[in-house]
Design a protein around this motif. Structure first.
Motif, PDB file in Angstrom:
ATOM      1  N   GLY A   1       3.026   1.375  -7.229  1.00 38.45           N
ATOM      2  CA  GLY A   1       4.228   1.016  -6.487  1.00 38.45           C
ATOM      3  C   GLY A   1       5.351   2.003  -6.742  1.00 38.45           C
ATOM      4  N   SER A   2       6.277   2.058  -5.811  1.00 32.36           N
ATOM      5  CA  SER A   2       7.428   2.957  -5.923  1.00 32.36           C
ATOM      6  C   SER A   2       8.646   2.258  -5.333  1.00 32.36           C
ATOM      7  N   TYR A   3       9.761   2.935  -5.405  1.00 33.63           N
ATOM      8  CA  TYR A   3      11.018   2.370  -4.895  1.00 33.63           C
ATOM      9  C   TYR A   3      11.699   3.418  -4.048  1.00 33.63           C
ATOM     10  N   ASP A   4      12.075   3.017  -2.836  1.00 34.16           N
ATOM     11  CA  ASP A   4      12.634   3.990  -1.910  1.00 34.16           C
ATOM     12  C   ASP A   4      13.651   3.300  -1.002  1.00 34.16           C
ATOM     13  N   GLY A   5      14.904   3.672  -1.151  1.00 33.78           N
ATOM     14  CA  GLY A   5      15.943   3.212  -0.233  1.00 33.78           C
ATOM     15  C   GLY A   5      16.093   1.713  -0.149  1.00 33.78           C
TER      16      GLY A   5
ATOM     17  N   TYR B   1      13.745  -0.490  -0.944  1.00 37.76           N
ATOM     18  CA  TYR B   1      12.465  -1.143  -0.689  1.00 37.76           C
ATOM     19  C   TYR B   1      11.490  -0.846  -1.825  1.00 37.76           C
ATOM     20  N   MET B   2      10.734  -1.880  -2.218  1.00 38.18           N
ATOM     21  CA  MET B   2       9.568  -1.684  -3.085  1.00 38.18           C
ATOM     22  C   MET B   2       8.398  -1.307  -2.180  1.00 38.18           C
ATOM     23  N   VAL B   3       7.709  -0.229  -2.543  1.00 38.11           N
ATOM     24  CA  VAL B   3       6.656   0.324  -1.666  1.00 38.11           C
ATOM     25  C   VAL B   3       5.312   0.233  -2.378  1.00 38.11           C
ATOM     26  N   TRP B   4       4.314  -0.223  -1.637  1.00 37.82           N
ATOM     27  CA  TRP B   4       2.941  -0.232  -2.156  1.00 37.82           C
ATOM     28  C   TRP B   4       2.001   0.308  -1.087  1.00 37.82           C
ATOM     29  N   LYS B   5       0.967   1.042  -1.545  1.00 34.52           N
ATOM     30  CA  LYS B   5       0.063   1.715  -0.606  1.00 34.52           C
ATOM     31  C   LYS B   5      -1.381   1.372  -0.938  1.00 34.52           C
ATOM     32  N   THR B   6      -2.181   1.327   0.108  1.00 38.01           N
ATOM     33  CA  THR B   6      -3.627   1.176  -0.041  1.00 38.01           C
ATOM     34  C   THR B   6      -4.304   1.870   1.137  1.00 38.01           C
ATOM     35  N   PRO B   7      -5.400   2.591   0.893  1.00 35.35           N
ATOM     36  CA  PRO B   7      -6.104   3.236   2.016  1.00 35.35           C
ATOM     37  C   PRO B   7      -6.725   2.191   2.942  1.00 35.35           C
ATOM     38  N   GLU B   8      -6.774   2.553   4.219  1.00 35.79           N
ATOM     39  CA  GLU B   8      -7.461   1.665   5.168  1.00 35.79           C
ATOM     40  C   GLU B   8      -8.930   1.541   4.817  1.00 35.79           C
ATOM     41  N   LEU B   9      -9.529   2.649   4.388  1.00 43.02           N
ATOM     42  CA  LEU B   9     -10.940   2.666   4.030  1.00 43.02           C
ATOM     43  C   LEU B   9     -11.040   2.902   2.536  1.00 43.02           C
ATOM     44  N   LEU B  10     -11.262   1.815   1.791  1.00 43.13           N
ATOM     45  CA  LEU B  10     -11.319   1.918   0.337  1.00 43.13           C
ATOM     46  C   LEU B  10     -12.694   2.355  -0.157  1.00 43.13           C
ATOM     47  N   ASN B  11     -13.765   1.919   0.547  1.00 37.42           N
ATOM     48  CA  ASN B  11     -15.121   2.145   0.079  1.00 37.42           C
ATOM     49  C   ASN B  11     -15.594   3.520   0.542  1.00 37.42           C
ATOM     50  N   PRO B  12     -15.773   4.444  -0.358  1.00 36.44           N
ATOM     51  CA  PRO B  12     -16.195   5.791   0.072  1.00 36.44           C
ATOM     52  C   PRO B  12     -17.624   5.838   0.587  1.00 36.44           C
TER      53      PRO B  12
ATOM     54  N   PHE C   1       8.430  -8.579  -7.675  1.00 33.01           N
ATOM     55  CA  PHE C   1       7.861  -9.241  -6.500  1.00 33.01           C
ATOM     56  C   PHE C   1       6.354  -9.343  -6.701  1.00 33.01           C
ATOM     57  N   GLU C   2       5.832 -10.581  -6.654  1.00 29.29           N
ATOM     58  CA  GLU C   2       4.399 -10.814  -6.806  1.00 29.29           C
ATOM     59  C   GLU C   2       3.742 -10.704  -5.428  1.00 29.29           C
ATOM     60  N   LEU C   3       3.275  -9.506  -5.124  1.00 25.80           N
ATOM     61  CA  LEU C   3       2.688  -9.233  -3.808  1.00 25.80           C
ATOM     62  C   LEU C   3       1.271  -9.801  -3.709  1.00 25.80           C
ATOM     63  N   TYR C   4       1.032 -10.468  -2.589  1.00 27.16           N
ATOM     64  CA  TYR C   4      -0.308 -10.956  -2.267  1.00 27.16           C
ATOM     65  C   TYR C   4      -0.656 -10.370  -0.910  1.00 27.16           C
ATOM     66  N   LEU C   5      -1.712  -9.570  -0.887  1.00 26.48           N
ATOM     67  CA  LEU C   5      -2.044  -8.816   0.332  1.00 26.48           C
ATOM     68  C   LEU C   5      -3.489  -9.103   0.730  1.00 26.48           C
TER      69      LEU C   5
ATOM     70  N   PHE D   1      -5.492  -8.493  -2.587  1.00 24.30           N
ATOM     71  CA  PHE D   1      -4.830  -7.852  -3.720  1.00 24.30           C
ATOM     72  C   PHE D   1      -3.805  -8.809  -4.328  1.00 24.30           C
ATOM     73  N   HIS D   2      -3.776  -8.835  -5.645  1.00 27.46           N
ATOM     74  CA  HIS D   2      -2.663  -9.439  -6.389  1.00 27.46           C
ATOM     75  C   HIS D   2      -1.994  -8.292  -7.153  1.00 27.46           C
ATOM     76  N   ARG D   3      -0.764  -7.974  -6.778  1.00 24.84           N
ATOM     77  CA  ARG D   3      -0.074  -6.864  -7.432  1.00 24.84           C
ATOM     78  C   ARG D   3       1.377  -7.259  -7.738  1.00 24.84           C
ATOM     79  N   THR D   4       1.861  -6.795  -8.872  1.00 14.39           N
ATOM     80  CA  THR D   4       3.254  -7.018  -9.253  1.00 14.39           C
ATOM     81  C   THR D   4       4.043  -5.747  -8.968  1.00 14.39           C
ATOM     82  N   LEU D   5       5.035  -5.873  -8.084  1.00 14.19           N
ATOM     83  CA  LEU D   5       5.901  -4.741  -7.770  1.00 14.19           C
ATOM     84  C   LEU D   5       7.241  -4.935  -8.469  1.00 14.19           C
ATOM     85  N   ALA D   6       7.808  -3.860  -8.958  1.00 15.26           N
ATOM     86  CA  ALA D   6       9.087  -3.941  -9.663  1.00 15.26           C
ATOM     87  C   ALA D   6       9.939  -2.739  -9.298  1.00 15.26           C
TER      88      ALA D   6
END
Length: 782
Positions: free
Chosen positions: A262-266, A268-279, A344-348, A364-369
C-alpha cells in the motif's frame, strides 16, 4: 471425481464442553457469519492486552498461536484503536465441523485473565454461506493463502501445456498409490514429498465433501515471489498426484496473492493487484470484476458514493481509498508535534473468468495505513469587546485527544475548570469526529496581565494561553500556545457617595489599573496620615477604599446656611499619577439639619447656630441677643435659636495665643438694644475658634487671614446665667466642639519675618494682661 483416500486431516468433531466456563456479556462480544469466514469480535476490556483463543474439538483443545493460526486457517488481529480483538476463521479451518460444505459449526474458547485468575468463555456458532461456491476460490488472508477447488474438476485447460506435460511425466514416473505433492518454483520443479512431510513443513491439505483445500502460510520455502506489472506477488504452486494402476490422478493447486503493502497519494490510501495473478494461466476471457468492502463486509452501495476510486492501468487494478473513509480508524500521536494516521481494513473481491468460462473468485484481507500526517490544531479569537470577556476557541482537536490543562499567563489550571473560577471552558463536538474547546476569561480577572498603553491611551489586557492536549488513553501530551490582547478605555475611578447624619461616606471599588491615578483632597494626596490628621475614617484593602468624612472637618464647603440647616459639599479629586492633573472629581452635596453648630472657616469667618433656650434670661428672646459688640446681632432667629456669622477679627472678638495655636473668642449676650449702659447684660454662650499656628503661615506676611485647615470650633453653654461685665470671664460647663486635628500635615511652619516680631510680641503681651478687644487693638490684623 471420487478420491478413495484419506488425507489424514478429517477429524471426528464432537464438542468438548467447557466445565468451568464463564458467561460472556453480550455487549462485550459479537459473532457473525460471512460468505467464506466466521468472525468473533471481543472487547479488549474483557480479554486484556493479550487475548488468547482455543479451538475446541472432540479430540481436545488446541491453543491458537500465531504459527498454528497460519497453518490452520485462523487470523487473530488486535485493534487497540477500536478497543477490540478479532478472530477470523475460514470455513475450511482445521477444527471446523463441515457438513456437506453447506453447514459449518465452530467451537472456541476465549481465555481471559481477571485479577490474576483465568476465566474461560465458550464461543459457539453455526454458519451457512449465502453465496454458492465458485469452481476455484482463493483467499489471501493476513497470514496465509488458501485455495479450494471443486473435486470434480478435470483437466486444467488454462495451464501451460509444457508445464502440465512435465508434471504428468514426473508424476507417472514417481507416483505411488499414496498421495504426494510436487512444488514448483517458477521453472524449477522440486522433488515430490508425501503429504505427511508436507504437513510437517506447514502445509495443509483437506478433502471435503465436494472440494479440495490447500492452505499455506506466507513465506514458505517452496513459495516464490515475482513481479507482475511492478506489483510483488507471492505464488505457491502445488501439484497433488497419485497413481492407481495405470491411471495417474493429478490436482493442480496454485495460490497467488498480491503482496503490495500500500501507498499514500494525495489524500488516498492506494493498493494494487494485477488482474492476472496466476502466471500459469495464459489469458483471461473477460475483464476482471472488482468489489470493495471494509472490515470483511462488501459495500453494497456504489463505491463512488463512499469516495472509493477503482482504476486499471496496464492490467493492474488500483484501489484508492480516501484517508478518512467511512469504516476506517484514526490514531493520534505526539512526536514533537501532533500527528495522526489512519487505518483501513480493506476487503477486496476479485472475480476473473478463464477461456473455459470457469470463474475464479479471489478475496483479499489487507490493512492499509497512511503515513504520519500532521494535524495542527488552531485557535480563533472570538472575543466580543463590549462583553469585556476573552473568548478563545481551540478547534480541530482529534476525537482521541483531550484537553487536560490550560496555563493562563503561567498559572496552570487542570481541566475541567470549576464554576467558582472567573473563567470557563466548554467542549464543542463536531460531526467530523473532531471537537473543540471554548475558553472564556474576563478582562479584569486577576490572571490577566493589564498594562496602560500610552500609545493607545487605553488599558491593554493581555492573556497568554498554553493548552495541554493529551492523546488518550495516555500516549503523550502536546502543547499549543496562543495569545490574545484587548484594549479598553482607561477611565479614571469614580467614587460612590452616601449622605449620613454626621457626614458623607465615599466608596471606591478597586480596578487593576487604578494605579494610574491617585486620590486627592484639595491639593493634598489622600494617605492614612492625611486621614488621621483631618479625623477622617479610612479603610483600604485589595477590594475597595472606604472613606468617611465627618462634618466640619477639612474639605467641606457649606451653602444655604440658615436655621433650617445647610448644604455640606465635599469633593474628592482623581489626579493623574504622573502629571497630577485632575482627571475626575466626585462631588457630593448633602443637606444637614443639626440643632446647633459652629463653623470656623479657612478665610477667617465664624458661623454659629446656637440653641439659646437654656441661656435666655426671663423675659428675653433670641432676637435681642448680640455678641460682645452689641451692634453685632443675629442674622436669623426663631423662638430658641440664633444664627450669627461674622469675621473673626470683628464684633469684639478676643484672641488668645497659645504655644501651637491661636483662639478667637466671642460671646452671645442678652441686653436691651441701644442701651448705653452695658453693666446689666447677661452672658449665656461662649464661642471659640482655634487654629493651628502652623497653618496660618500667611497671617503676618500679607495681613490676611488664610488657614490651611478649618478651625476647631466650640460652643460653650454656661451652667447658670448671671449678670456680668462684658470684660469679665464666665464659667462654662457644656461644650459643643468640632475635633481639632492632632498634627498638621508636613508643611513647614512659617517663620515670622523680623519686622513682624513686634506685632507678635504686642499681641502676646496684651494677652498676658487680659482680653484684647479687637475693636481697640492697635494692630488690627486679625
Amino acid at each position: 471425481m471420487a478420491f478413495g483416500f484419506n488425507l489424514g486431516l478429517a477429524l471426528l468433531l464432537s464438542v468438548c464442553l467447557c466445565t468451568k466456563c464463564g458467561q460472556i456479556p453480550n455487549e462485550l462480544h459479537h459473532m457473525e457469519c460471512h460468505d467464506r469466514f466466521f468472525v468473533i469480535d471481543v472487547d479488549l476490556s474483557l480479554t486484556g492486552d493479550v487475548p488468547h483463543f482455543e479451538a475446541v474439538v472432540g479430540t481436545g483443545v488446541y491453543p491458537i498461536t500465531e504459527q498454528y493460526a497460519a497453518v490452520c486457517g485462523y487470523s487473530v488481529s488486535v485493534f487497540p484503536l477500536q478497543g477490540h480483538v478479532e478472530l477470523r476463521a475460514s470455513y475450511f479451518s482445521c477444527h471446523t465441523d463441515n457438513i456437506d460444505d453447506e453447514v459449518f459449526k465452530f467451537h472456541f474458547n476465549l481465555v481471559a485473565n481477571h485479577d490474576g485468575k483465568e476465566v474461560t468463555y465458550a464461543l459457539n456458532k453455526t454458519c451457512s454461506p449465502t453465496l454458492p461456491w465458485s469452481p476455484k476460490e482463493v483467499t489471501c488472508e493476513m497470514n496465509y493463502m488458501e485455495v479450494s477447488v471443486r473435486s470434480d474438476v478435470t483437466c486444467p485447460t488454462g495451464t501451460k501445456q509444457d508445464d502440465w506435460n512435465a508434471a504428468v511425466q514426473t508424476a507417472y514416473t514417481l507416483a505411488t498409490s499414496d498421495w504426494q505433492v510436487i512444488f514448483q518454483r517458477g521453472e524449477e520443479q522440486l522433488m515430490p514429498m508425501n503429504l505427511s512431510d508436507a504437513r510437517k513443513q506447514g502445509y495443509a491439505f483437506d478433502l471435503t465433501e465436494r472440494r479440495l483445500v490447500f492452505r499455506t502460510p506466507y513465506g514458505q520455502p517452496d513459495s516464490f515471489s515475482i513481479e507482475v506489472n511492478d506489483v510483488p506477488v507471492e505464488v505457491v504452486h502445488a501439484t497433488l498426484f497419485s497413481r492407481q494402476s495405470w491411471v495417474v490422478l493429478l490436482v493442480d493447486l496454485v495460490a497467488a496473492c498480491s503482496m503490495y503493502e500500500g501507498s499514500y497519494d494525495g489524500g488516498y490510501m492506494v493498493w494494487k493487484t494485477p488482474e492476472l495473478l496466476n502466471p500459469l494461466v495464459s489469458e483471461v476471457h473477460d475483464n476482471t470484476q472488482v468489489n470493495i468492502g471494509v472490515n470483511g463486509e462488501l459495500v453494497e452501495q456504489p463505491v463512488e458514493e463512499r469516495g472509493y476510486v477503482i482504476e486499471k492501468h496496464n492490467a493492474t487494478v488500483e484501489i484508492h481509498i480516501p484517508y478518512n473513509a467511512e469504516g476506517g480508524h484514526k490514531k493520534s500521536l505526539v512526536i514533537g508535534d501532533l500527528y495522526e494516521y489512519y487505518i483501513f481494513e480493506l476487503y477486496l473481491e476479485q472475480i476473473s473468468v478463464d477461456e473455459d468460462h470457469v470463474d475464479t473468485r479471489l478475496r483479499f484481507h489487507r490493512t492499509l495505513a497512511t503515513p504520519l500526517l500532521p494535524h495542527p490544531v488552531f485557535t480563533e479569537n472570538r472575543t466580543i469587546h463590549d462583553e469585556h470577556v476573552f473568548t478563545v476557541y481551540l478547534g480541530d482537536v482529534p476525537e482521541d485527544v483531550a484537553l487536560t490543562a490550560v496555563a493562563l499567563n503561567g498559572h496552570t489550571f487542570t481541566a475541567p475548570f470549576t464554576n467558582a473560577s472567573g473563567y470557563n471552558i466548554a467542549k464543542v463536538v463536531h460531526p467530523n469526529n473532531t471537537h473543540g474547546y471554548t475558553l472564556t476569561v474576563p478582562f479584569d480577572d486577576p490572571v490577566v496581565v493589564q498594562q496602560f498603553s500610552k500609545e493607545n491611551a487605553a488599558m491593554k489586557h493581555m492573556l497568554v494561553i498554553n493548552y495541554t492536549l493529551t492523546v488518550l488513553p495516555d500516549d503523550g501530551s502536546y502543547y499549543h500556545q496562543t495569545s490574545v490582547m484587548a484594549l479598553t478605555d482607561a477611565s479614571p475611578p469614580e467614587f460612590e457617595a452616601v449622605c449620613s447624619e454626621f457626614g458623607i461616606s465615599f466608596k471606591l471599588d478597586h480596578r487593576p489599573y487604578d494605579y494610574l491615578w491617585y486620590i486627592g483632597i484639595g491639593s493634598d494626596r489622600l494617605t492614612p496620615q492625611l486621614a488621621a490628621q483631618h479625623n477622617y475614617s479610612m479603610s483600604n484593602d485589595s477590594q475597595s477604599l472606604l472613606l468617611s468624612v465627618p462634618l466640619y472637618t477639612h474639605g467641606y464647603e457649606y451653602k444655604d446656611i440658615s436655621l433650617k440647616g445647610f448644604l455640606g459639599t465635599f469633593e474628592i479629586l482623581v489626579r493623574d499619577h504622573e502629571t497630577s492633573e485632575v482627571q475626575r472629581s466626585t462631588i457630593k452635596t448633602c443637606p444637614f439639619t443639626p440643632t446647633e453648630f459652629i463653623m470656623c472657616s479657612t478665610d477667617g469667618r465664624m458661623t454659629v447656630m446656637a440653641d439659646l433656650s437654656s441661656s435666655i434670661p426671663r423675659g428675653e428672646i433670641p432676637a435681642r441677643s448680640n455678641l460682645v459688640n452689641k451692634y453685632c446681632g443675629p442674622k436669623e432667629v426663631d423662638d430658641t435659636r440664633a444664627l450669627f456669622t461674622f469675621p473673626l477679627n470683628s464684633c469684639g472678638s478676643t484672641v488668645k495665643l497659645g504655644k501651637d495655636s491661636v483662639t478667637y473668642e466671642n460671646e452671645i449676650f442678652f441686653s436691651k438694644k441701644f442701651q448705653s449702659d452695658s453693666s446689666n447684660v447677661v452672658a449665656g454662650v461662649k464661642l471659640q475658634c482655634t487654629y493651628l499656628l502652623s497653618g496660618l503661615h500667611r497671617l503676618f506676611s500679607v495681613y490676611k487671614f488664610e488657614s490651611d485647615t478649618v478651625g476647631l470650633g466650640h460652643v460653650v453653654h454656661s451652667a447658670h446665667s448671671t449678670e456680668v461685665e462684658l470684660q469679665e470671664p464666665m464659667a462654662f460647663t457644656a461644650v459643643l466642639q468640632t475635633p481639632l486635628p492632632p498634627t498638621r500635615r508636613s508643611r513647614p511652619a512659617y517663620r515670622l519675618p523680623g519686622q513682624q516680631i513686634k506685632v507678635f510680641n504686642y499681641i502676646n503681651n496684651s494677652l498676658k494682661k487680659g482680653a484684647v478687644r479687637s475693636s481697640k487693638s492697635k494692630a488690627n490684623i486679625f
